[in-house]
Design a protein around this motif. Structure first.
Motif, PDB file in Angstrom:
ATOM      1  N   THR A 122       0.836  -1.132  -0.450  1.00  0.00           N
ATOM      2  CA  THR A 122       0.153   0.060  -0.520  1.00  0.00           C
ATOM      3  C   THR A 122       0.831   1.234  -0.158  1.00  0.00           C
ATOM      4  O   THR A 122       0.596   2.086  -1.031  1.00  0.00           O
ATOM      5  CB  THR A 122      -1.166  -0.413   1.294  1.00  0.00           C
ATOM      6  OG1 THR A 122      -0.300   0.364   2.431  1.00  0.00           O
ATOM      7  CG2 THR A 122      -1.847  -0.906   1.461  1.00  0.00           C
ATOM      8  N   ILE A 147      -1.394   3.908  -1.569  1.00  0.00           N
ATOM      9  CA  ILE A 147      -3.076   3.864  -1.541  1.00  0.00           C
ATOM     10  C   ILE A 147      -3.315   3.909   0.583  1.00  0.00           C
ATOM     11  O   ILE A 147      -2.405   3.736   0.938  1.00  0.00           O
ATOM     12  CB  ILE A 147      -3.486   1.193  -1.248  1.00  0.00           C
ATOM     13  CG1 ILE A 147      -3.514   2.007  -2.780  1.00  0.00           C
ATOM     14  CG2 ILE A 147      -4.819   1.767  -1.105  1.00  0.00           C
ATOM     15  CD1 ILE A 147      -3.416   0.030  -2.745  1.00  0.00           C
ATOM     16  N   GLU A 148      -4.214   5.172   0.684  1.00  0.00           N
ATOM     17  CA  GLU A 148      -4.055   5.610   2.243  1.00  0.00           C
ATOM     18  C   GLU A 148      -4.746   4.027   2.423  1.00  0.00           C
ATOM     19  O   GLU A 148      -5.207   3.648   2.790  1.00  0.00           O
ATOM     20  CB  GLU A 148      -5.677   6.380   1.812  1.00  0.00           C
ATOM     21  CG  GLU A 148      -5.582   7.207   3.112  1.00  0.00           C
ATOM     22  CD  GLU A 148      -6.799   7.814   3.281  1.00  0.00           C
ATOM     23  OE1 GLU A 148      -7.212   8.697   4.329  1.00  0.00           O
ATOM     24  OE2 GLU A 148      -7.534   8.588   2.343  1.00  0.00           O
ATOM     25  N   SER A 166     -16.344   2.729   0.503  1.00  0.00           N
ATOM     26  CA  SER A 166     -14.843   3.286   0.448  1.00  0.00           C
ATOM     27  C   SER A 166     -13.602   3.019   1.410  1.00  0.00           C
ATOM     28  O   SER A 166     -12.468   3.362   1.084  1.00  0.00           O
ATOM     29  CB  SER A 166     -15.056   5.006   0.291  1.00  0.00           C
ATOM     30  OG  SER A 166     -15.407   5.461   1.944  1.00  0.00           O
ATOM     31  N   TRP A 167     -13.697   2.394   1.801  1.00  0.00           N
ATOM     32  CA  TRP A 167     -13.222   1.580   3.721  1.00  0.00           C
ATOM     33  C   TRP A 167     -13.708   0.952   3.716  1.00  0.00           C
ATOM     34  O   TRP A 167     -14.607   0.595   3.699  1.00  0.00           O
ATOM     35  CB  TRP A 167     -13.208   2.226   4.855  1.00  0.00           C
ATOM     36  CG  TRP A 167     -12.043   3.895   4.541  1.00  0.00           C
ATOM     37  CD1 TRP A 167     -13.007   5.245   4.126  1.00  0.00           C
ATOM     38  CD2 TRP A 167     -11.140   4.488   4.699  1.00  0.00           C
ATOM     39  NE1 TRP A 167     -11.856   6.062   3.834  1.00  0.00           N
ATOM     40  CE2 TRP A 167     -10.440   5.444   4.745  1.00  0.00           C
ATOM     41  CE3 TRP A 167      -9.624   3.360   5.514  1.00  0.00           C
ATOM     42  CZ2 TRP A 167      -9.150   6.373   4.352  1.00  0.00           C
ATOM     43  CZ3 TRP A 167      -8.911   3.478   5.395  1.00  0.00           C
ATOM     44  CH2 TRP A 167      -8.381   5.255   5.078  1.00  0.00           C
ATOM     45  N   ARG A 183      -8.327   2.745   2.190  1.00  0.00           N
ATOM     46  CA  ARG A 183      -9.569   3.296   1.199  1.00  0.00           C
ATOM     47  C   ARG A 183      -9.557   2.457  -0.148  1.00  0.00           C
ATOM     48  O   ARG A 183      -8.672   2.041  -0.665  1.00  0.00           O
ATOM     49  CB  ARG A 183      -9.026   4.666   0.854  1.00  0.00           C
ATOM     50  CG  ARG A 183      -9.999   5.394  -0.037  1.00  0.00           C
ATOM     51  CD  ARG A 183      -9.579   6.814   0.252  1.00  0.00           C
ATOM     52  NE  ARG A 183      -9.329   7.581   1.371  1.00  0.00           N
ATOM     53  CZ  ARG A 183     -10.510   8.060   1.887  1.00  0.00           C
ATOM     54  NH1 ARG A 183     -11.773   7.830   1.349  1.00  0.00           N
ATOM     55  NH2 ARG A 183     -10.097   8.821   2.405  1.00  0.00           N
ATOM     56  N   HIS A 184     -10.542   2.280  -0.639  1.00  0.00           N
ATOM     57  CA  HIS A 184     -11.056   1.719  -1.984  1.00  0.00           C
ATOM     58  C   HIS A 184     -11.686   2.692  -3.168  1.00  0.00           C
ATOM     59  O   HIS A 184     -12.365   3.798  -2.499  1.00  0.00           O
ATOM     60  CB  HIS A 184     -11.704   0.465  -1.765  1.00  0.00           C
ATOM     61  CG  HIS A 184     -11.741  -0.749  -1.224  1.00  0.00           C
ATOM     62  ND1 HIS A 184     -11.711  -2.003  -1.759  1.00  0.00           N
ATOM     63  CD2 HIS A 184     -10.877  -0.985  -0.553  1.00  0.00           C
ATOM     64  CE1 HIS A 184     -10.998  -2.927  -1.335  1.00  0.00           C
ATOM     65  NE2 HIS A 184     -10.802  -2.521  -0.126  1.00  0.00           N
ATOM     66  N   THR A 185     -10.714   3.271  -3.917  1.00  0.00           N
ATOM     67  CA  THR A 185     -11.349   4.477  -4.525  1.00  0.00           C
ATOM     68  C   THR A 185     -12.510   4.037  -5.764  1.00  0.00           C
ATOM     69  O   THR A 185     -12.661   4.834  -6.113  1.00  0.00           O
ATOM     70  CB  THR A 185      -9.380   5.198  -5.860  1.00  0.00           C
ATOM     71  OG1 THR A 185      -9.131   3.541  -5.859  1.00  0.00           O
ATOM     72  CG2 THR A 185      -8.427   5.281  -4.097  1.00  0.00           C
ATOM     73  N   GLN A 186     -12.291   2.584  -5.806  1.00  0.00           N
ATOM     74  CA  GLN A 186     -12.926   2.357  -6.924  1.00  0.00           C
ATOM     75  C   GLN A 186     -14.430   1.403  -5.995  1.00  0.00           C
ATOM     76  O   GLN A 186     -14.326   0.379  -6.237  1.00  0.00           O
ATOM     77  CB  GLN A 186     -12.523   1.769  -8.079  1.00  0.00           C
ATOM     78  CG  GLN A 186     -12.302   2.847  -9.095  1.00  0.00           C
ATOM     79  CD  GLN A 186     -11.495   1.969  -9.934  1.00  0.00           C
ATOM     80  OE1 GLN A 186     -11.450   0.855 -10.102  1.00  0.00           O
ATOM     81  NE2 GLN A 186     -11.225   2.851 -10.700  1.00  0.00           N
TER      82      GLN A 186
END
Length: 121
Positions: A53, A58-59, A88-89, A109-112
């Protein structure tokens, strides 16, 4: 595990646990799986995820602390997951064997955001 029990475990924790608690109270889905896994093996797995990550930008929240906590814990843990309502998380929970104590908590965090998946972490 009942939502209320999970809320009690997360209440008063670190920043990541409080974010997971807020997500849960806002309608996030949750699951705590039966059975246990070696904390040592999870520390290794999540240590690799920490490096990945960071490399990919990736956050995450609390991932380094969770890896350290699992490495020190040394006993089997139960796994749980909280997924925010918008996807999103995803928060991973590491509980003691009987599920009465939170050992560690981390989030990514999931960006998509998309349909709920249990294989992302």
């Amino acid at each position: 595990m009942e939502r209320v029990q999970l809320e009690r475990l997360l209440d008063g924790g670190d920043e990541t646990s409080l974010a997971a608690l807020a997500a849960l109270r806002a309608g996030a889905s949750h699951v705590v799986w039966d059975g246990t896994t070696s904390a040592e093996s999870l520390a290794k797995i999540y240590g690799r995820r920490l490096r990945l990550t960071r490399r990919k930008g990736i956050e995450t929240s609390g991932l380094e602390r969770a890896v350290q906590g699992l490495d020190l814990y040394g006993r089997p843990v139960r796994l749980g997951q909280i997924r925010t309502a918008d996807g999103s998380w995803i928060f991973m929970l590491f509980l003691d064997e009987d599920g009465s104590t939170l050992v560690a908590c981390t989030g990514v965090r999931h960006t998509q955001p998309g349909p709920a998946r249990t294989d992302t972490w």
